[in-house]
Write a protein that holds these residues in place. Structure first.
Motif, mmCIF file in Angstrom:
data_model
loop_
_atom_site.group_PDB
_atom_site.id
_atom_site.type_symbol
_atom_site.label_atom_id
_atom_site.label_comp_id
_atom_site.label_asym_id
_atom_site.label_seq_id
_atom_site.Cartn_x
_atom_site.Cartn_y
_atom_site.Cartn_z
ATOM 1 N N GLY A 492 19.821 75.198 67.052
ATOM 2 C CA GLY A 492 19.971 76.240 66.043
ATOM 3 C C GLY A 492 21.407 76.611 65.755
ATOM 4 O O GLY A 492 21.698 77.775 65.427
ATOM 5 N N VAL A 493 22.343 75.670 65.890
ATOM 6 C CA VAL A 493 23.749 75.955 65.595
ATOM 7 C C VAL A 493 23.884 76.259 64.104
ATOM 8 O O VAL A 493 23.466 75.472 63.244
ATOM 9 C CB VAL A 493 24.648 74.765 65.993
ATOM 10 C CG1 VAL A 493 26.101 75.059 65.613
ATOM 11 C CG2 VAL A 493 24.530 74.485 67.487
ATOM 12 N N ASP A 494 24.470 77.415 63.787
ATOM 13 C CA ASP A 494 24.605 77.867 62.403
ATOM 14 C C ASP A 494 25.883 77.274 61.792
ATOM 15 O O ASP A 494 26.995 77.578 62.260
ATOM 16 C CB ASP A 494 24.663 79.392 62.358
ATOM 17 C CG ASP A 494 24.560 79.952 60.943
ATOM 18 O OD1 ASP A 494 25.048 79.298 60.005
ATOM 19 O OD2 ASP A 494 23.996 81.058 60.787
ATOM 20 N N PRO A 495 25.766 76.445 60.757
ATOM 21 C CA PRO A 495 26.956 75.789 60.188
ATOM 22 C C PRO A 495 27.913 76.748 59.491
ATOM 23 O O PRO A 495 29.024 76.334 59.126
ATOM 24 C CB PRO A 495 26.356 74.788 59.189
ATOM 25 C CG PRO A 495 25.014 75.335 58.851
ATOM 26 C CD PRO A 495 24.520 76.017 60.087
ATOM 27 N N LEU A 496 27.525 78.007 59.294
ATOM 28 C CA LEU A 496 28.396 78.967 58.619
ATOM 29 C C LEU A 496 29.159 79.867 59.585
ATOM 30 O O LEU A 496 29.911 80.743 59.137
ATOM 31 C CB LEU A 496 27.570 79.823 57.655
ATOM 32 C CG LEU A 496 26.848 79.067 56.527
ATOM 33 C CD1 LEU A 496 26.075 80.048 55.662
ATOM 34 C CD2 LEU A 496 27.833 78.256 55.687
ATOM 35 N N LEU A 497 28.990 79.654 60.889
ATOM 36 C CA LEU A 497 29.608 80.547 61.872
ATOM 37 C C LEU A 497 30.717 79.833 62.648
ATOM 38 O O LEU A 497 30.803 78.599 62.653
ATOM 39 C CB LEU A 497 28.543 81.093 62.821
ATOM 40 C CG LEU A 497 27.495 82.012 62.185
ATOM 41 C CD1 LEU A 497 26.532 82.554 63.228
ATOM 42 C CD2 LEU A 497 28.150 83.163 61.420
#
Length: 570
Positions: A492-497
């Motif tokens: 669930g790594v968020d590409p926007l963070l």
């Protein structure tokens, strides 16, 4: 004539009803079960007299600490002295016998774990039996004859060479051992047992009645834990003006940390408390945990009743848990166990977590309903209660020019509760009103409606101020729960963070968090990861997409001799 009268008397005595079993002692015996020198279980024997009807119901309690099936680890239950034994639903057995017959129930307790408990899967109701050590609470360990909770009880440990043992049950009577106090079946249920080959025990030799028992290894030594526990207990006994020599046991059992989480927890057990501690937890973190758990000796048990239904209790946890958090910090700084700066750090971690809580504005009814299933909802009454305790203490002091504070109310409450059956929250509200202060409006706004709480700037007196600021929200940048559930593989790594921008990707194995503070978006986070067979460190600011209002305690005059006193609410 004399002989005839004597024979009539004998007939009359022979027809007398058997003694009431509730007045007769229930005898608990515990022994280790070993195979080739390794612990494999615990053997339990419970001796008691059958009910006068000849039908005795034997059972486990309805539940404790979120676990409903407390009986599930019992194996091979047998009853000596019975004519028939049948299951009567989950965790219940119906025993047939002659009225008043001596009965012996025996069974084997199996481990709930086939591995050392971890931060992610440890649960205190579940018995732990590992090859070299064990831990269990009485709720899961002992069944008992129905309606005998108040019956007298004794306890014995069947010792085995090389296997150490400690329990608050040793405070009760037993063969060849004097009793520190009379005991009941309820005492056996609200107990803890710990033991094993590497058990370290510290006897009550200083007049305090305090014993400490620990298995495993930690970031601190058992000697350091022993010294700290005695200091914390002495401080709180002095606060409540209680028996300074009453028997009390502190136990410590190890849990295994994960790369992204460090954990420690505790639970009160009547005249003991049980700690589960990650081997990396520093001794400084134990101060708050010890202070919190020991305060439960009085709150809520001696401050009034709590709701009987499990589902209703979280609505009152603002007092039983939140006030306990408040006093754990207040009494530590008051006694010099922590510095003013440490006091501020502990409060600031909680205030940051509250500011970023996804359920911060959840109304009280919903928060209570979600308590047992939602981690954020579980923290909410602790946070709200501690903040309200600080606010109300400051308000009491201001209105009375320092003559009355929260201590005054709780000391009056413990006296009032001795002759009252009212709930603790009702008694508190009544006693505060007697001090010419109403908390009805606050309770409605913050506890019922869920409005966010803001501390006034002068809540902690002249040597500290509350600063309110805007801060980025905290986010690790990945789904921490899902990651832990699949063996700490990033998910669930968020590409926007920022975590993604720093190089974290799904599928990397997180080996360890080397920097960072949970809930603090301003402190850099660093993760040691394994990426395609190679290790590297990924460092970033753990910031989310949105900001929020955060309050922090700033110490302005730590060198003042009065600082610790005013921070603690005096």
């Amino acid at each position: 004539m004399r002989l005839r009268l004597l024979s009539l008397a004998l007939v009359f005595l022979g027809a007398a009803a058997p003694p009431d079993p509730v007045s007769q002692s229930v005898q608990f015996t515990l022994a280790p079960d070993l195979s080739d020198g390794a612990l494999t279980g615990l053997e339990v024997q419970i001796r008691f007299h059958a009910d006068p009807s000849g039908t005795t119901n034997f059972k486990w309690g309805k539940g404790w600490a979120g676990e409903r099936k407390l009986w599930q680890w019992a194996r091979d239950l047998k009853v000596a002295g019975a004519t028939a034994v049948g299951k009567n639903g989950d965790g219940h057995w119906r025993i047939k016998s002659a009225p008043g017959e001596p009965l012996t129930v025996s069974y084997h307790i199996a481990s709930a774990y086939d591995h050392d408990p971890t931060v992610d899967d440890s649960d205190q109701p579940r018995p732990v039996i590992r090859p070299t050590w064990f831990y269990a609470v009485g709720n899961a360990l002992f069944g008992y004859p129905d309606n005998r909770e108040n019956a007298p009880a004794t306890f014995d440990w069947s010792s085995t060479p090389g296997i150490g043992f400690a329990s608050d049950l040793e405070h009760l009577a037993g063969r060849g051992r004097g009793a520190g106090r009379a005991g009941t079946v309820a005492d056996a249920l609200e107990s803890v047992v710990i033991g094993g080959r590497n058990l370290r025990t510290f006897a009550a030799r200083d007049g305090s009645g305090v014993r400490v028992a620990a298995v495993g290894t930690y970031a601190f030594t058992p000697d350091e834990l022993n010294s700290l526990a005695r200091r914390v207990i002495a401080v709180e006994r002095a606060f409540w003006n209680s028996d300074r020599s009453a028997p009390f046991l502190v136990t410590a059992a190890p849990i295994v940390g994960s790369p992204t989480a460090m954990g420690f927890r505790g639970t009160g057990r009547g005249d003991a408390f049980a700690l589960w501690v990650d081997q990396r937890t520093p001794l400084a973190s134990m101060k708050w945990l010890l202070a919190h758990e020991y305060f439960h000796t009085w709150n809520p048990g001696q401050l009034g009743a709590m709701p009987e239904r499990r589902e209703a209790r979280p609505a009152d946890y603002w007092l039983s848990e939140g006030f306990t958090d408040y006093y754990a910090r207040a009494l530590m700084v008051r006694a010099g166990l922590i510095s003013p700066e440490e006091f501020a750090t502990i409060w600031n971690e909680m205030l940051a977590a509250y500011a970023g809580s996804p359920v911060r504005s959840m109304p009280g009814v919903q928060a209570a309903a979600a308590f047992w299933d939602d981690e954020a909802a579980q923290k909410l009454p602790y946070q709200r209660g501690a903040m309200l305790a600080a606010i109300w203490n400051a308000r009491l002091r201001s209105a009375s020019q320092g003559a009355v504070n929260l201590d005054t109310v709780l000391h009056a409450q413990i006296a009032a509760a001795r002759s009252s059956k009212e709930q603790a929250t009702f008694l508190f509200k009544s006693l505060v009103r007697q001090k010419e202060m109403s908390i009805v409006a606050d309770a409605n706004r913050y506890l019922a409606k869920g409005e966010p709480i803001l501390l006034p700037a002068d809540t902690f007196g002249p040597c500290a101020t509350i600063v309110t600021e805007q801060r980025p929200s905290f986010s690790r940048g990945f789904d921490a729960d899902a990651t832990a559930n699949i063996g700490n593989v990033a998910t669930g790594v968020d590409p926007l963070l920022p975590a993604y921008a720093a190089g974290l990707r799904n599928g990397m194995r997180i080996l360890e968090r080397t920097e960072g503070q949970p809930d603090n978006a301003l402190v850099p986070y660093a993760l040691l990861v394994e990426d395609r067979g190679k290790q590297r460190t990924i460092r970033y600011l753990p910031q989310g997409r949105e900001g929020h209002t955060v309050q922090q305690v700033h110490i302005t005059n730590a060198i003042s001799p009065e600082c610790s006193r005013t921070l603690s609410g005096l």
